[in-house]
Design an enzyme around this catalytic site. Sequence first.
Site, mmCIF file in Angstrom:
data_model
loop_
_atom_site.group_PDB
_atom_site.id
_atom_site.type_symbol
_atom_site.label_atom_id
_atom_site.label_comp_id
_atom_site.label_asym_id
_atom_site.label_seq_id
_atom_site.Cartn_x
_atom_site.Cartn_y
_atom_site.Cartn_z
ATOM 1 C CG ASN A 28 102.227 40.584 77.381
ATOM 2 O OD1 ASN A 28 103.144 41.065 78.004
ATOM 3 N ND2 ASN A 28 100.949 40.866 77.668
ATOM 4 N N PRO A 29 102.998 39.729 72.528
ATOM 5 C CG PRO A 29 103.868 40.919 70.725
ATOM 6 C CD PRO A 29 103.345 41.098 72.119
ATOM 7 C CE LYS A 30 108.588 38.658 68.293
ATOM 8 N NZ LYS A 30 109.902 39.052 67.720
ATOM 9 C CG ASN A 31 103.863 35.877 77.839
ATOM 10 O OD1 ASN A 31 104.001 34.692 78.098
ATOM 11 N ND2 ASN A 31 103.543 36.763 78.749
#
Length: 252
Positions: free
Chosen positions: A106-109
Amino acid sequence: DDDADERVPYSRRPEWADVEPIPQPESANPVVLIDYADEYVDAMDVWRAVYRSRERSRRVLDLTRDVIGMNGGAYTVWHHRWELVSALGVDLAEELRYAGTMARANPKNYQVWNHMRLCSQAMKASGDDARETLAWELNETHTRIALMMDAKNIHAWTQRAWAVRTFGRWTDEMEFTERMIDDDVRNNSAWNQRFFCVVGGLGGFVTSTDDDGNGDGADVVVLAESELAFAKSRLDKSPHNESAWNYVRGIL
């Protein structure tokens, strides 16, 4: 055996028999009823019950991991997990590694990066130099991996800037930004990070003085000249690169 691989609902697990699940409250006539997966509904119903009862236990910690695995953006569950980590004395390094693994999924969480920050702050506050160094190394590794996936991920750059400032790794970061810029000379995020290091950590534009308040600013001039030369060498390769020109403007 396919039956052996089937997920057993929490509501049918003996170790959770003492918990009465709490369904998600819904209006009588919802405009849109979200079609949640049965596994997620089951886990969340049990989670609401233990969250309400304020149970602090390893089984609840494991439950939060399960829920987060199904919904990485469940911010209240992330908050609850941090409360559990703090209350149960969970190994912070292992928790930071877990958060780093989730960051790759979830790199943009926002929630996962915030959890990494909380773990890192606690490790630094321990006063143990080895744990502080490990916290930096884990931050460096996980943010670097995220930036390998997306070199302009603002969440990863923001976390990295926080870690650089918190752990005082300004020189190391200058080397990293150089590599990132050489990989993509138009990566404005990398140029921005370099400027952050020059201004925030390396004394850029702050004149050094002696005990009497005297100083000629020579160190600032040297740093500025060095960075202008750095930018020029990249502009020689890409003369219309707006990122590099903006950097020059900032230095001047």
